[in-house]
Design an enzyme around this catalytic site. Structure first.
Site, PDB file in Angstrom:
ATOM      1  CB  THR A 153    -111.204  -0.925 -17.964  1.00 24.33           C
ATOM      2  OG1 THR A 153    -111.217  -2.352 -18.028  1.00 24.33           O
ATOM      3  CG2 THR A 153    -112.323  -0.488 -17.030  1.00 24.33           C
ATOM      4  CE  LYS A 154    -114.340  -1.717 -25.688  1.00 20.56           C
ATOM      5  NZ  LYS A 154    -113.736  -2.120 -26.946  1.00 20.56           N
ATOM      6  N   GLY A 166    -115.824  -6.065 -14.249  1.00 19.77           N
ATOM      7  CA  GLY A 166    -115.420  -6.343 -12.865  1.00 19.77           C
ATOM      8  C   GLY A 166    -114.627  -5.186 -12.286  1.00 19.77           C
ATOM      9  CE  LYS A 167    -108.531  -4.323 -15.092  1.00 20.00           C
ATOM     10  NZ  LYS A 167    -107.575  -3.732 -16.048  1.00 20.00           N
ATOM     11  CG  ASP A 197    -101.919  -3.610 -17.667  1.00 17.01           C
ATOM     12  OD1 ASP A 197    -102.855  -3.843 -18.452  1.00 17.01           O
ATOM     13  OD2 ASP A 197    -100.908  -4.347 -17.596  1.00 17.01           O
ATOM     14  N   GLY A 206    -111.919 -12.777 -13.355  1.00 14.40           N
ATOM     15  CA  GLY A 206    -110.562 -13.241 -13.649  1.00 14.40           C
ATOM     16  C   GLY A 206    -110.163 -14.459 -12.831  1.00 14.40           C
ATOM     17  CG  ASP A 225    -111.132 -12.201  -7.979  1.00 21.01           C
ATOM     18  OD1 ASP A 225    -109.939 -11.938  -7.739  1.00 21.01           O
ATOM     19  OD2 ASP A 225    -112.001 -11.328  -8.173  1.00 21.01           O
ATOM     20  CG  HIS A 251    -104.559  -6.542  -7.245  1.00 24.26           C
ATOM     21  ND1 HIS A 251    -105.575  -7.273  -6.685  1.00 24.26           N
ATOM     22  CD2 HIS A 251    -104.787  -6.558  -8.576  1.00 24.26           C
ATOM     23  CE1 HIS A 251    -106.364  -7.716  -7.643  1.00 24.26           C
ATOM     24  NE2 HIS A 251    -105.920  -7.303  -8.786  1.00 24.26           N
TER      25      HIS A 251
HETATM   26  P1  ITT Z   1    -108.738  -3.677 -19.606  1.00 27.00           P
HETATM   27  O1  ITT Z   1    -107.390  -3.811 -20.252  1.00 27.00           O
HETATM   28  O2  ITT Z   1    -109.824  -3.265 -20.562  1.00 27.00           O
HETATM   29  O3  ITT Z   1    -108.699  -2.848 -18.363  1.00 27.00           O
HETATM   30  P2  ITT Z   1    -108.437  -6.462 -18.944  1.00 27.00           P
HETATM   31  O4  ITT Z   1    -109.325  -7.461 -18.282  1.00 27.00           O
HETATM   32  O5  ITT Z   1    -107.791  -6.858 -20.252  1.00 27.00           O
HETATM   33  O6  ITT Z   1    -109.254  -5.125 -19.114  1.00 27.00           O
HETATM   34  P3  ITT Z   1    -105.796  -6.150 -17.889  1.00 27.00           P
HETATM   35  O7  ITT Z   1    -105.180  -5.957 -19.221  1.00 27.00           O
HETATM   36  O8  ITT Z   1    -105.346  -5.255 -16.767  1.00 27.00           O
HETATM   37  O9  ITT Z   1    -107.369  -5.982 -17.934  1.00 27.00           O
HETATM   38  O10 ITT Z   1    -105.614  -7.675 -17.502  1.00 27.00           O
HETATM   39  C1  ITT Z   1    -105.899  -8.009 -16.256  1.00 27.00           C
HETATM   40  C2  ITT Z   1    -106.181  -9.493 -16.188  1.00 27.00           C
HETATM   41  O11 ITT Z   1    -105.591  -9.944 -14.948  1.00 27.00           O
HETATM   42  C3  ITT Z   1    -107.671  -9.734 -16.038  1.00 27.00           C
HETATM   43  O12 ITT Z   1    -108.272 -10.033 -17.280  1.00 27.00           O
HETATM   44  C4  ITT Z   1    -107.728 -10.875 -15.066  1.00 27.00           C
HETATM   45  O13 ITT Z   1    -107.558 -12.078 -15.743  1.00 27.00           O
HETATM   46  C5  ITT Z   1    -106.513 -10.649 -14.184  1.00 27.00           C
HETATM   47  N1  ITT Z   1    -106.876  -9.821 -13.009  1.00 27.00           N
HETATM   48  C6  ITT Z   1    -106.570  -8.526 -12.776  1.00 27.00           C
HETATM   49  N2  ITT Z   1    -107.118  -8.094 -11.630  1.00 27.00           N
HETATM   50  C7  ITT Z   1    -107.804  -9.125 -11.136  1.00 27.00           C
HETATM   51  C8  ITT Z   1    -108.609  -9.297 -10.002  1.00 27.00           C
HETATM   52  O14 ITT Z   1    -108.860  -8.302  -9.155  1.00 27.00           O
HETATM   53  N3  ITT Z   1    -109.138 -10.489  -9.796  1.00 27.00           N
HETATM   54  C9  ITT Z   1    -108.918 -11.508 -10.647  1.00 27.00           C
HETATM   55  N4  ITT Z   1    -108.210 -11.429 -11.760  1.00 27.00           N
HETATM   56  C10 ITT Z   1    -107.639 -10.249 -12.012  1.00 27.00           C
END
Ligand code: ITT
Length: 201
Positions: free
Chosen positions: A7-8, A11-12, A69, A155, A157, A182
């Site tokens: 991931t980039k 937050g994750k 994801d 995101g 949150d 989650h």
């Molecule tokens: P990577 O694919 O590089 O991991 P991403 O941000 O695009 O980064 P995802 O494809 O998994 O990640 O999309 C997840 C989106 O869902 C993220 O951009 C947020 O908008 C939302 N999301 C996921 N987990 C969240 C969290 O813990 N809190 C708030 N929003 C979240």
């Protein structure tokens, strides 16, 4: 031992590092490996997209990789934005523009109980030679608030109120969020997999 998080999303990365702060794993992310090209997430489910991210990264780096994801499913919107959560408001989408689009779509829905939603996370561990080593998921139920509140997390949150709370996910500490989210639930399962043998090999 080094594990790459595919991931980039900072937050994750922060949440995963915080969760495993007492475990001897050196986590890297795609921010440490700029040579990885952009990965097209064209799966139909969270799990398919997690596998695409983990497999692609692992095959290029030849290292164990975890990918998550995740996204938000809003019942009033028949599960949208779902797997499109990060790009919900279209080209150039930001977390802010996504939140504002969602709040706008729910503007006519005044009853909190009609604003139910859940965060979903599919998480996988992939090794280039072994393929899929472990997979798990986590779900966090809640409702969509009426306005943005809080500065933490990322995101959606600041507009998501977890069930049993009167504040948004963005108003929780990192430990509080990890204990109910989650991603935190998926990470707990991954943690159990790590300590029952995987990280001693
Ligand atoms: P990577 O694919 O590089 O991991 P991403 O941000 O695009 O980064 P995802 O494809 O998994 O990640 O999309 C997840 C989106 O869902 C993220 O951009 C947020 O908008 C939302 N999301 C996921 N987990 C969240 C969290 O813990 N809190 C708030 N929003 C979240």
């Amino acid at each position: 031992m080094e594990i790459v998080i595919a991931t980039k999303n900072k937050g994750k990365v922060k949440e995963i590092n915080h969760f495993f702060k007492n475990i001897d794993i050196n986590f890297k992310s795609l921010n440490d490996y700029p040579q990885i090209p952009e990965i097209i997430e064209n799966g139909n489910t969270f799990e398919e997209n997690a596998i695409i991210k983990a497999k692609t990264t692992s095959e290029i780096l030849n290292k164990p990789v975890i990918a998550d994801d995740s996204g938000l499913q809003v019942d009033y919107l028949n599960g949208r934005p779902g797997i499109y959560s990060s790009r919900y408001s279209g080209i150039g989408a930001t977390d802010k523009s996504n939140r504002l689009k969602l709040l706008g779509e729910l503007e006519s829905v005044k009853e909190p109980l009609k604003r139910t939603a859940r965060f979903v996370c599919s998480m996988v561990l992939w090794e280039s030679k072994k393929g899929l080593v472990f997979k798990t998921y986590g779900i966090c139920e809640g409702t969509i608030g009426f306005k943005e509140k809080g500065e933490g997390g990322f995101g959606y949150d600041s507009i998501f109120i977890p069930s049993g709370f009167k504040k948004t996910m963005a108003q929780l500490t990192d430990d509080e969020k990890n204990s109910i989210s989650h991603r935190g639930k998926a990470l707990l399962n991954l943690h159990d997999f790590f300590i029952t043998g995987y990280i001693k090999k």
